[in-house]
Design a protein around this motif. Sequence first.
Motif, PDB file in Angstrom:
ATOM      1  N   LEU A  15       0.844  -1.189   0.000  1.00  0.00           N
ATOM      2  CA  LEU A  15       0.000   0.000   0.000  1.00  0.00           C
ATOM      3  C   LEU A  15       0.880   1.240   0.000  1.00  0.00           C
ATOM      4  CD1 LEU A  15      -2.985   0.903   0.106  1.00  0.00           C
ATOM      5  CD2 LEU A  15      -2.747   1.040   2.593  1.00  0.00           C
ATOM      6  N   HIS A  16       0.584   2.163  -0.895  1.00  0.00           N
ATOM      7  CA  HIS A  16       1.359   3.387  -1.097  1.00  0.00           C
ATOM      8  C   HIS A  16       1.165   4.374   0.062  1.00  0.00           C
ATOM      9  CE1 HIS A  16      -2.420   5.440  -2.028  1.00  0.00           C
ATOM     10  NE2 HIS A  16      -2.732   4.375  -2.743  1.00  0.00           N
ATOM     11  N   GLY A  17       1.978   5.415   0.046  1.00  0.00           N
ATOM     12  CA  GLY A  17       1.931   6.432   1.073  1.00  0.00           C
ATOM     13  C   GLY A  17       0.873   7.493   0.818  1.00  0.00           C
ATOM     14  N   PHE A  18       0.886   8.523   1.656  1.00  0.00           N
ATOM     15  CA  PHE A  18      -0.142   9.557   1.680  1.00  0.00           C
ATOM     16  C   PHE A  18      -0.252  10.285   0.339  1.00  0.00           C
ATOM     17  CE2 PHE A  18      -1.916  13.573   3.629  1.00  0.00           C
ATOM     18  CZ  PHE A  18      -3.092  12.986   4.059  1.00  0.00           C
ATOM     19  N   LEU A  19      -1.455  10.251  -0.258  1.00  0.00           N
ATOM     20  CA  LEU A  19      -1.808  10.942  -1.497  1.00  0.00           C
ATOM     21  C   LEU A  19      -1.148  10.360  -2.740  1.00  0.00           C
ATOM     22  CD1 LEU A  19      -1.731  14.699  -0.352  1.00  0.00           C
ATOM     23  CD2 LEU A  19      -3.542  12.988  -0.045  1.00  0.00           C
ATOM     24  N   GLN A  20      -0.400   9.259  -2.600  1.00  0.00           N
ATOM     25  CA  GLN A  20       0.303   8.667  -3.728  1.00  0.00           C
ATOM     26  C   GLN A  20      -0.550   7.591  -4.401  1.00  0.00           C
ATOM     27  OE1 GLN A  20       3.064  10.068  -4.809  1.00  0.00           O
ATOM     28  NE2 GLN A  20       2.976  11.483  -3.066  1.00  0.00           N
ATOM     29  N   THR A  21       0.040   6.844  -5.329  1.00  0.00           N
ATOM     30  CA  THR A  21      -0.637   5.755  -6.031  1.00  0.00           C
ATOM     31  C   THR A  21       0.259   4.520  -6.044  1.00  0.00           C
ATOM     32  OG1 THR A  21       0.280   6.143  -8.240  1.00  0.00           O
ATOM     33  CG2 THR A  21      -1.628   7.493  -7.601  1.00  0.00           C
ATOM     34  N   ARG A  22      -0.259   3.456  -6.625  1.00  0.00           N
ATOM     35  CA  ARG A  22       0.490   2.205  -6.754  1.00  0.00           C
ATOM     36  C   ARG A  22       1.748   2.362  -7.606  1.00  0.00           C
ATOM     37  NH1 ARG A  22      -0.374  -0.948 -11.259  1.00  0.00           N
ATOM     38  NH2 ARG A  22      -0.530  -2.848 -10.000  1.00  0.00           N
ATOM     39  N   SER A  23       1.832   3.461  -8.372  1.00  0.00           N
ATOM     40  CA  SER A  23       2.975   3.695  -9.245  1.00  0.00           C
ATOM     41  C   SER A  23       4.129   4.392  -8.541  1.00  0.00           C
ATOM     42  CB  SER A  23       2.548   4.544 -10.461  1.00  0.00           C
ATOM     43  OG  SER A  23       1.562   3.862 -11.217  1.00  0.00           O
ATOM     44  N   PHE A  24       3.947   4.768  -7.273  1.00  0.00           N
ATOM     45  CA  PHE A  24       5.033   5.437  -6.564  1.00  0.00           C
ATOM     46  C   PHE A  24       6.253   4.516  -6.546  1.00  0.00           C
ATOM     47  CE2 PHE A  24       7.357   7.000  -2.849  1.00  0.00           C
ATOM     48  CZ  PHE A  24       7.385   8.356  -3.132  1.00  0.00           C
ATOM     49  N   PRO A  25       7.442   5.004  -6.906  1.00  0.00           N
ATOM     50  CA  PRO A  25       8.596   4.118  -7.133  1.00  0.00           C
ATOM     51  C   PRO A  25       8.912   3.163  -5.992  1.00  0.00           C
ATOM     52  CG  PRO A  25       9.081   6.309  -7.946  1.00  0.00           C
ATOM     53  CD  PRO A  25       7.747   6.409  -7.261  1.00  0.00           C
ATOM     54  N   THR A  26       8.879   3.626  -4.740  1.00  0.00           N
ATOM     55  CA  THR A  26       9.205   2.728  -3.621  1.00  0.00           C
ATOM     56  C   THR A  26       8.297   1.507  -3.628  1.00  0.00           C
ATOM     57  OG1 THR A  26       9.861   4.651  -2.306  1.00  0.00           O
ATOM     58  CG2 THR A  26       9.508   2.581  -1.121  1.00  0.00           C
ATOM     59  N   VAL A  27       7.006   1.748  -3.888  1.00  0.00           N
ATOM     60  CA  VAL A  27       6.014   0.674  -3.865  1.00  0.00           C
ATOM     61  C   VAL A  27       6.067  -0.155  -5.146  1.00  0.00           C
ATOM     62  CG1 VAL A  27       3.523   0.225  -3.813  1.00  0.00           C
ATOM     63  CG2 VAL A  27       4.508   1.953  -2.307  1.00  0.00           C
ATOM     64  N   ALA A  28       6.095   0.520  -6.278  1.00  0.00           N
ATOM     65  CA  ALA A  28       6.072  -0.186  -7.558  1.00  0.00           C
ATOM     66  C   ALA A  28       7.286  -1.096  -7.722  1.00  0.00           C
ATOM     67  CB  ALA A  28       5.999   0.822  -8.708  1.00  0.00           C
ATOM     68  N   ASN A  29       8.455  -0.600  -7.359  1.00  0.00           N
ATOM     69  CA  ASN A  29       9.674  -1.405  -7.513  1.00  0.00           C
ATOM     70  C   ASN A  29       9.686  -2.591  -6.562  1.00  0.00           C
ATOM     71  OD1 ASN A  29      10.553   0.385  -9.471  1.00  0.00           O
ATOM     72  ND2 ASN A  29      11.786   1.596  -8.056  1.00  0.00           N
ATOM     73  N   ALA A  30       9.214  -2.370  -5.330  1.00  0.00           N
ATOM     74  CA  ALA A  30       9.143  -3.485  -4.384  1.00  0.00           C
ATOM     75  C   ALA A  30       8.145  -4.531  -4.858  1.00  0.00           C
ATOM     76  CB  ALA A  30       8.749  -2.964  -2.997  1.00  0.00           C
ATOM     77  N   GLY A  31       7.000  -4.080  -5.362  1.00  0.00           N
ATOM     78  CA  GLY A  31       6.003  -5.022  -5.864  1.00  0.00           C
ATOM     79  C   GLY A  31       6.519  -5.840  -7.026  1.00  0.00           C
ATOM     80  N   GLU A  32       7.238  -5.190  -7.933  1.00  0.00           N
ATOM     81  CA  GLU A  32       7.798  -5.907  -9.083  1.00  0.00           C
ATOM     82  C   GLU A  32       8.817  -6.944  -8.631  1.00  0.00           C
ATOM     83  OE1 GLU A  32      10.126  -5.006 -13.310  1.00  0.00           O
ATOM     84  OE2 GLU A  32       9.614  -3.368 -11.953  1.00  0.00           O
TER      85      GLU A  32
END
Length: 238
Positions: free
Chosen positions: A1-18
């Motif tokens: 789950l992304h941070g405040f006001l962000q989306t699933r594309s936020f780099p920290t989240v997207a890269n970890a998910g990939e």
Amino acid sequence: LHGFLQTRSFPTVANAGEALDQAGYTTLLPTLSLGISRRNQSLSCEAIHTHTLQEDVAEVEFWVRWLSDRGHKRIVLVGHSFGSVQILDYLNHAPSPLIKKAILISLTDVEVKQNAEQRAAFSRNLRNRVARGDQGIIEVEFSQCKRFVGPPRSLLSYLAITRETILADLRKPKVPIEVLLGSADDRMGPDWAKKLAARGITVRVIEGANHFFDNQHEFDLQDALQEGLKMPSRQAGS
């Protein structure tokens, strides 16, 4: 789950998910709507924010049910920054028994940039406005926002989260919790890791990493996540 006001594309989240997907884990990266259907862009601080923490948590619950309906029996919740707080709030309100662990990355609050007395007065003012049905727009500086805009109900839901409530809520969940922090992340002060560990939470500090685990620390985060998925941590509330 992304941070405040962000989306699933936020780099920290997207890269970890990939990275987790490539490691063989079934991985879901939702974007919270924040009151906007099919939202696919981050929201600016200056936008009018009518969403609430409670609505965010209801969406976390929705996605857990979505996974359950598709036959997934062992679910680990992973959040970055304020996404970790939303997950923690979900865990404190009748979470699914399918949740086996939570990994909270860069766990942080969204405290108003005020002293305790000013914050208390501001919160009282918001509660009074909510009680009389006031929907007037208010501006305040908090989290990364110099100017966050929204009605009293929305602001009050997020301002209910403080460092003290986070520490108290960490005692409540019955699933294991692990917190991943960067040693260069100073948003919560130098003693944040010690305060978390004092609550019986497993804390892993990645040397040199900042709040976003960018540059070379992106791979340190991915390694830590995979280790966390393999190994149970001390159970919360113990």
